[in-house]
Design an enzyme around this catalytic site. Structure first.
Site, short mmCIF file in Angstrom:
data_model
loop_
_atom_site.label_atom_id
_atom_site.label_comp_id
_atom_site.label_asym_id
_atom_site.label_seq_id
_atom_site.Cartn_x
_atom_site.Cartn_y
_atom_site.Cartn_z
N GLY A 80 0.93 -1.16 -0.12
CA GLY A 80 -0.23 0.01 0.09
C GLY A 80 0.95 1.27 -0.12
N GLY A 81 0.34 2.27 0.72
CA GLY A 81 1.06 3.43 0.78
C GLY A 81 2.47 3.23 1.31
N GLY A 124 18.71 10.01 -34.36
CA GLY A 124 18.33 10.55 -33.03
C GLY A 124 18.91 9.87 -31.65
N ALA A 125 19.40 8.47 -31.95
CA ALA A 125 19.77 7.62 -30.70
C ALA A 125 21.37 8.25 -30.64
CB ALA A 125 19.87 6.16 -31.09
#
Length: 517
Positions: free
Chosen positions: A172-173, A407-408
């Site tokens: 959980g939290g 772009g790589a």
């Protein structure tokens, strides 16, 4: 007048009660499972005789829904400071034998007080998580406690290193505090981490899922990417935390723990030349390159099981601590995808926080194509990598080993993205796209008319490489510093690191940039 013996006896009894907070039976039960107690975990972590406990006598009386009050010595968490490799470190360890290690107001206050102490004194924080979650009986006070811990995690982020060890339940939290730290280590067995358990998932969605599918160390390390390292057991987890800290400064105002050698490497390593395959399409294991670059072939890999087409690790080169980011041709040909972009960007930003120089080893054919990648947001995720490199102000040394396309090429820290020095092997290919795709685009009509299309295509590929992809083309345009033999790599990179350690990079005043999350 001597102190009253009764007072000394009371102190002794209180200390003993705190040390055996959960009781002998529970401690023995854990031992039978091969688990260390909360205190034993800290004893394993710190140098003997250096642990100074905070708030040992803090406790809480908890009412179990109309039943008798239950006393919780230490309130289920051990906090304090000690020494690791001669440096002070703050640490806390949740005690599952005391009320399931559940977090209440006093429990949270102890953790927050320790974190504030670490902030004020510039020391790392290591937290061992082993808790049943929020203490239900304290209601909103327990939730408030988690909120205060989360706030401190963020407050300390970028100031002192934070390491979380998941050595038991973390549900959980409770899972969000580790997620806010710099590094997460999780034990292979006896630990799980999740927001919603199998019962909640099935109730809400109808899906049937076991904890093994999403909550274990194996699942988090290889699928979700939530953790950085898997430990074999409790002791190994604490050892890993200590080894990790050996590469990090105590805080962001200090340099990393460099141990520079008197002499910088100058000789050649012929074995490096032998690692490079003659065919650029033939994969090779970049780990072998890393081993030859770093001191004693020793490196500390981060997230080795996640996004394996990109390797991230800490190491030393002639005693200088570095963070290495390397494409791995053995996995997906070294392409960048959604997960590897996230992994790389996170590692780069962590190194930048703690003044750790970056060494980038490039062999990347591009970003991973595919509908799933496009719909999954490869543009946004890939931009994180671009942003992380461009925003970092630490020394950045790039070595282009083979492919560096499109772009790589930029995303792996070209000179345009802020690399201080860029070196390339003669085998490097730097271009908008690879020869195979480029030839089909540029010479499609010529190939259609050729008597032997395959032979002509091979000729054109070689011509393209020479004219448009050769490292010497980039060198002529001053986009790379030098073309070097692979055997010279360690010596060249080591000298480049020494020359950039005093780098100063002033940026425009602003709160922070807006990374595409």
């Amino acid at each position: 007048m001597a102190i009253d013996p009764k007072l000394l006896e009371e102190l002794k009894n209180r200390r003993e009660k705190a040390r055996k907070a959960g009781g002998e039976a529970k401690l023995e039960k854990r031992k039978a499972k091969g688990l260390l107690s909360a205190r034993e975990r800290l004893e394993r972590f710190f140098e003997p005789g250096t642990f100074q406990e905070f708030s040992m006598h803090a406790s809480h009386q908890c009412t179990n829904f109309g039943m008798a009050k239950v006393e919780l010595p230490t309130d289920g968490v051990i906090t304090g400071t000690g020494y690791v490799d001669g440096r002070p470190v703050a640490a806390y360890s949740q005690d599952f034998t005391v009320g399931g290690g559940a977090l209440g107001s006093i429990h949270a206050k102890k953790i927050c007080d320790l974190m504030e102490f670490a902030h004020e004194n510039g020391m790392p924080v290591v937290g061992v998580n082993d808790s049943g979650g929020a203490r239900i009986q304290e209601g909103v006070d327990s939730l408030s406690g988690y909120g205060k811990v989360f706030f401190k995690n963020v407050y300390l982020s970028g100031v002192v290193p934070q390491v979380a060890v998941i050595a038991g339940p973390c549900a959980g939290g409770a899972a969000y505090s580790p997620a806010l730290t710099d590094f997460l280590i999780m034990t292979r067995e006896n630990a799980n981490m999740f927001i919603c358990g199998p019962g909640v998932i099935q109730s809400a969605t109808g899906e049937k899922a076991s904890l093994d599918q999403f909550a274990t160390a194996a699942a988090h390390a290889s699928v979700s990417g939530n953790i950085h390292l898997i430990a074999d057991d409790d002791g190994h987890a604490m050892d890993l935390a200590g080894e990790l800290l050996s590469y990090l400064p105590s805080n962001n105002l200090q340099d990393p723990p460099h141990e520079p050698t008197e002499q910088v490497s100058q000789g050649k390593d012929p074995g490096m030349n032998d690692l490079v395959p003659g065919d650029s399409k033939t994969p090779f294991d970049v780990h072998e390159v890393i081993q030859r670059l770093v001191d004693d072939a020793n490196y500390f890999e981060i997230m080795p099981d996640f996004a394996r087409s990109l390797v991230t690790c800490f190491a030393r080169i002639d005693g200088i601590v570095v963070g290495i980011i390397a494409n791995q041709p053995m996995v997906k040909a070294g392409t960048l995808d959604i997960d590897s972009s996230d992994k790389g960007a996170r590692f780069i930003r962590t190194c930048n926080i703690y003044n750790i120089p970056l060494v980038n080893l490039v062999d990347v054919p591009g970003f991973m194509p595919g509908l799933a990648q496009e719909r999954g947001g490869i543009i946004r995720h890939g931009a994180k990598l671009l942003f992380a490199y461009a925003a970092s102000t630490v020394p950045k040394i790039t070595l282009i080993m083979r492919k560096a396309y499109g772009g790589a090429y930029l995303a792996m820290c070209s000179s345009d993205l802020g690399a201080d020095q860029v070196f390339a092997w003669p085998t490097a290919e730097i271009a908008v796209m690879g020869a195979e795709g480029a030839v089909k685009v540029l010479y499609r009509k010529e190939l259609e008319k050729a008597e032997d299309p395959k032979a002509r295509e091979e000729e054109l590929r070689a011509e393209y490489r020479d004219k448009f992809a050769s490292p010497y083309q980039a060198a002529e345009k001053a986009m790379i510093t030098d073309v070097i033999e692979p055997s010279e790599s360690r010596a060249v990179i080591s000298l480049a690191l020494r020359n950039t350690l005093n780098k100063r990079d002033s940026r425009p005043p602003k709160k922070h940039g807006n990374i595409p999350l």
